[in-house]
Structure formats: structure tokens, C-alpha cells
Enzyme design. Structure first.
Site, PDB file in Angstrom:
ATOM      1  N   ASP A 132     -12.355  -9.631   4.482  1.00  0.00           N
ATOM      2  CA  ASP A 132     -13.626  -9.805   3.765  1.00  0.00           C
ATOM      3  C   ASP A 132     -14.108 -11.247   3.952  1.00  0.00           C
ATOM      4  OD1 ASP A 132     -13.659  -7.159   2.782  1.00  0.00           O
ATOM      5  OD2 ASP A 132     -14.325  -7.791   0.782  1.00  0.00           O
ATOM      6  N   ASP A 165      -2.396 -18.303   2.428  1.00  0.00           N
ATOM      7  CA  ASP A 165      -3.306 -19.205   1.714  1.00  0.00           C
ATOM      8  C   ASP A 165      -3.948 -20.191   2.695  1.00  0.00           C
ATOM      9  OD1 ASP A 165      -0.730 -20.221   2.024  1.00  0.00           O
ATOM     10  OD2 ASP A 165      -0.627 -21.193   0.057  1.00  0.00           O
ATOM     11  N   TYR A 176       0.813  -1.221   0.000  1.00  0.00           N
ATOM     12  CA  TYR A 176       0.000   0.000   0.000  1.00  0.00           C
ATOM     13  C   TYR A 176       0.850   1.276   0.000  1.00  0.00           C
ATOM     14  CZ  TYR A 176      -4.419  -2.467   0.610  1.00  0.00           C
ATOM     15  OH  TYR A 176      -5.529  -3.251   0.411  1.00  0.00           O
ATOM     16  N   LYS A 204       3.566 -14.666   3.875  1.00  0.00           N
ATOM     17  CA  LYS A 204       3.845 -15.539   2.732  1.00  0.00           C
ATOM     18  C   LYS A 204       5.368 -15.613   2.648  1.00  0.00           C
ATOM     19  CE  LYS A 204       2.540 -17.848  -0.980  1.00  0.00           C
ATOM     20  NZ  LYS A 204       1.748 -19.097  -0.964  1.00  0.00           N
ATOM     21  N   ASP A 225      -6.371  -7.096   4.218  1.00  0.00           N
ATOM     22  CA  ASP A 225      -7.528  -6.638   3.446  1.00  0.00           C
ATOM     23  C   ASP A 225      -8.330  -7.838   2.972  1.00  0.00           C
ATOM     24  OD1 ASP A 225      -9.232  -4.991   1.895  1.00  0.00           O
ATOM     25  OD2 ASP A 225      -8.031  -5.440   0.118  1.00  0.00           O
TER      26      ASP A 225
HETATM   27  C1  IPM Z   1     -10.721  -1.729   2.972  1.00  0.00           C
HETATM   28  C2  IPM Z   1     -10.727  -1.346   1.504  1.00  0.00           C
HETATM   29  C3  IPM Z   1      -9.552  -0.438   1.191  1.00  0.00           C
HETATM   30  C4  IPM Z   1      -8.282  -1.222   1.460  1.00  0.00           C
HETATM   31  C5  IPM Z   1      -9.520   0.148  -0.225  1.00  0.00           C
HETATM   32  C6  IPM Z   1     -10.815   0.745  -0.647  1.00  0.00           C
HETATM   33  C7  IPM Z   1      -8.424   1.150  -0.353  1.00  0.00           C
HETATM   34  O1  IPM Z   1     -10.771  -2.476   0.699  1.00  0.00           O
HETATM   35  O2  IPM Z   1     -10.768  -0.824   3.812  1.00  0.00           O
HETATM   36  O3  IPM Z   1     -10.690  -2.921   3.281  1.00  0.00           O
HETATM   37  O4  IPM Z   1      -7.797  -1.941   0.586  1.00  0.00           O
HETATM   38  O5  IPM Z   1      -7.762  -1.099   2.571  1.00  0.00           O
HETATM   39 MN    MN Z   2     -11.131  -4.311   1.802  1.00  0.00          MN
END
Ligand code: IPM
Ligand code: MN
Ligand code: NAD
Length: 375
Positions: A271, A243, A135, A210, A267
Site C-alpha cells: 500500500d 520498518d 495469514y 523482522k 500487504d
Molecule cells: C490485499 C488485501 C487483503 C490482504 C485482505 C483484504 C485480505 O489487503 O490484497 O492486499 O491482506 O491480503
Molecule cells: Mn492490502
């Protein structure tokens, strides 16, 4: 009184932030707490109208505030990366919010996609590094006869043995992006993860990397994890490859207590982790600088597919509001909000379509307000 910067942003951002603000105000009022909101228009509409993203003047102003409450940014009308990097990431970097804390918790009554897993099985923290790794924004894209400087940078940084003709043909176009891990940047986030484990009396910290392929950056990450862990002899430690951890999150989520991870893997795995706690509509996070201005937001994005229909789930944003209050030291107010959310979720009567309900965004906010305990 607290001064909070409010950035609703794009897509479902404004509708979920409206509910979050409503719940925070109702809960705070009961304790005579006043919130002074300063709302900023940053996001797609503002950008398309003015060309402005997140100006330094606003960042300077926010420096004197107590926290930022953030919705989401991103819009199909704007090329990916512009709003995300220049608004969200800019704020994370500017305020050096080096921790992205993402609690993963399955609340009672919330449908879990994992067979035979219950609320007691899914309850852990992901501590995501938030200012380094891939990032950092060092990269370049170059093609025929342009940007030879970038190629030099690439050679130097990676000591790359790249044999290319400087007169690249367009079909030989190239791009690179550098992941960076620093000793101080890694030390501080790993230390935070161990401190969190200690504070919450959790007995295991799992490190994600990793290091079997990206041996340089995650080799350093591992060395530092091992060094820091020696200061916490009562806490067990382990390494998981990224992974494999996606598999373990599904197979044995009950194993995890505190997971500390570099930025990009963090990140991705959050999710996934959000889904096992009932979906993105419930997953909250905080971008934290313990000594500076922190920013609280749902972990999901602007959900353009359901924006402006009043059907998005505001729960993640409301829980992010509770995290913000907890961080500000308003433990009771924060707890009241979380308890109210828990009641609404376990009753299961008022819920949005992502949880197979029919209620609107607004009805969920109102119901949570109704369930706030009287202080
Ligand atoms: C998150 C989002 C952000 C990230 C993006 C939108 C920059 O996916 O907050 O998880 O990758 O951190
Ligand atoms: Mn995200
Ligand atoms: P997303 O998180 O916006 O949506 C993924 C899926 O989850 C969609 O189907 C969406 O409808 C659903 N969803 C998300 N939040 C929900 C909620 N509160 N209630 C109900 N359903 C919800 O991810 P995406 O579609 O990959 O990205 C859309 C945009 O958001 C992109 O521009 C992306 O860059 C941006 N983004 C921003 C942030 C942020 O600002 N923090 C985070 C992630 C993505």
C-alpha cells in the site's frame, strides 16, 4: 479462447471490473481472441441474501478455468474478516496462489508525492508470499472459563511460559494468532523472486523481514533466502528490516529491483509502494500459482467511501487484466493494454479524482479503449 471466472465483489468492485472487462475484450478482439466469462455473484449482497460466501462447488468449477479476474470484497455492513477471509483468502489458499506479484511503476504523467522522483526512479517488483505467515488462520480468542483448549494449543505451539489461571475473568480475555513459515513455502516464493530477477535482468533481490525480533519464523526465512541466493551468484542480495524498508521506499525507491517479503509485511509495504507510484488507483497485482489457477486484481479494496458514484479509478484493475493476459501467454495483447494505459496517463486529460481529474470511471475505461493500438 480463454475461460475466465469473474468476481466483481463489493463496493467499487463491479464498476472497476466492468471497465477492466471492456478493455480486455476490446484488446483481445483485435487479435481474434475470445474470452468466455463466467460471472459469480459472491460478495456482501449475496452473503446477506443467502448466507453463502464462496462455496466449494464454485471453486471446483473454477479449477477448470484459465484464471480469475477479481474486483474487491469488504463492506461496512459485515464484520471485518468474514468476506475477506472466506472469499478472497479462501480462493488464494484453495488454488495455492503462493505468489502475490505486485509491480510498482510510476507511469509518465502521474503525480508522484515524492519530491524529485521520476518514472525511471520508481520501477520495481514486490514478490509477496501469499499463503503463510500470519495469514494461516491459526488463532483463538478466549475469555472467562471458556476455550481452555486454545490455551493448551498456545502453550504447546509457543512453549509459552504463560502463568494464567484457567478460570480467567472477562477482563483477562486473551487472543493469539500464529505466524507460520515453512521451508517449502518459503523456498518456492524466494526462488520465484530470483527467477523473476534473472528473467528481467534485474541485479538485486531485497529480502524483507523482522528477524531481529521474530527470530524463529523470520530466522528460518533468512536461512532459506541465503540458501536459495547461492544458486544465483550474479544477483546481489540484501536484507532489510520491514520498518527500515518503509523509509527506504520513500528515500531511495530507485534502489529497489525485486523485493521479496513474507505475507503480512508484503500487504503493508505494497500500500505504501502504491502511493509512490501515484496511488491505489493504479497499483495492480496477481495471485499466482505458476502451475494452477491464478487470480488477478487491483491491490486496493472495495473503497466503500466512493462506491457507486462512478468516480473510482479503474486503472489498477485494467492493469491487473493486462497482467492476467501476460500470464496466459498473450504478451502482445497485454502490452497493448499497458501502452494504452500509459498514453492516457501521460496525456493527463482523462483521469479520475484520485489523480486530481474530473472524469468518471467509465470515461477512463473508454479512453483506454480508444488508445489501444490497432493490431
Ligand atoms: C490485499 C488485501 C487483503 C490482504 C485482505 C483484504 C485480505 O489487503 O490484497 O492486499 O491482506 O491480503
Ligand atoms: Mn492490502
Ligand atoms: P481501500 O483500498 O478500499 O481504500 C483505501 C482508500 O483508497 C480509500 O480512501 C479509497 O477511496 C481509496 N481508493 C481505493 N481504491 C481506489 C480506486 N480504484 N480509485 C480511487 N480511490 C481508491 O481500503 P480500506 O478502506 O482499508 O478497505 C475497504 C474494504 O476493502 C475493507 O472491507 C477491506 O477489508 C477491503 N479490502 C479488500 C481487498 C480486496 O478485496 N482485495 C483489499 C484491501 C481491502
Amino acid at each position: 479462447m480463454y475461460n475466465i471466472a469473474l468476481i466483481p465483489g463489493d463496493g467499487i468492485g463491479p464498476e472497476i471490473i466492468r471497465e477492466g472487462k471492456k478493455v480486455i475484450e476490446a484488446a483481445s478482439n483485435q487479435y481474434g481472441l475470445k474470452i468466455n466469462w463466467t460471472e459469480y455473484p459472491f460478495g456482501t449482497e449475496h452473503y446477506l441474501k443467502t448466507g453463502e460466501l464462496l462455496p466449494d462447488s464454485a471453486l471446483k468449477e473454477i479449477e477448470d478455468m484459465d484464471a480469475i479476474y477479481f474486483g474487491a470484497v469488504g463492506d461496512p455492513r459485515v464484520k471485518p474478516g468474514i468476506l475477506e477471509k472466506e472469499i478472497l483468502l479462501k480462493a488464494r489458499f484453495y488454488f495455492d496462489q503462493y505468489i502475490n506479484l505486485r509491480p510498482i511503476r510510476l507511469y509518465k504523467g502521474v503525480p508522484c508525492p515524492l519530491k524529485d522522483k521520476n518514472p525511471e526512479d520508481i520501477n520495481f517488483y514486490v514478490v509477496r508470499e501469499n499463503t503463510e505467515d500470519f495469514y494461516v488462520g491459526i488463532g483463538g480468542r478466549f475469555k472467562a472459563r471458556t476455550n481452555q483448549d486454545h490455551l493448551e494449543v498456545l502453550r504447546k505451539l509457543y512453549k509459552a511460559k504463560i502463568q494464567v489461571d484457567f478460570n480467567l475473568e472477562p477482563e483477562e480475555e486473551m487472543a493469539y494468532q500464529i505466524g507460520l513459515v515453512s521451508r517449502p513455502g518459503t523456498q518456492r516464493v524466494i526462488k520465484y523472486a530470483f527467477e523473476l530477477a534473472q528473467k528481467k535482468n534485474l541485479k538485486r533481490v531485497t529480502s524483507v523481514d523482522k528477524a531481529n525480533v521474530l527470530t524463529d519464523i523470520y530466522g528460518l526465512w533468512r536461512d532459506i533466502f541465503e540458501e536459495v541466493s547461492t544458486q544465483y551468484p550474479d544477483i546481489k542480495t540484501e536484507f532489510n528490516f520491514v520498518d527500515a524498508i518503509t523509509m527506504y521506499f520513500i528515500q531511495k525507491p530507485e534502489w529497489f529491483k525485486v523485493v521479496v517479503t513474507p505475507n503480512m509485511f508484503g500487504d503493508i509495504i505494497t500500500d505504501l509502494a502504491a502511493m509512490i507510484q501515484g496511488g491505489l488507483g493504479i497499483a495492480a497485482g496477481g495471485n499466482i500459482n505458476p502451475e494452477g489457477v491464478s487470480m488477478f486484481e487491483p491491490i486496493h479494496g472495495s473503497a466503500p467511501d466512493i462506491a457507486r458514484k462512478n468516480i473510482s479509478n479503474p486503472t489498477a484493475t485494467i492493469l491487473a487484466g493486462a497482467m492476467m493476459l501476460e500470464f496466459l501467454g498473450e504478451i502482445e495483447v497485454a502490452k497493448d493494454i499497458e501502452d494504452a494505459v500509459e498514453k492516457v496517463l501521460s496525456e493527463g486529460k482523462v483521469r479520475t479524482q484520485d489523480l486530481s481529474g474530473k472524469s468518471s470511471t467509465e470515461q477512463v475505461g473508454d479512453e483506454i479503449v480508444k488508445k489501444l493500438p490497432k493490431a
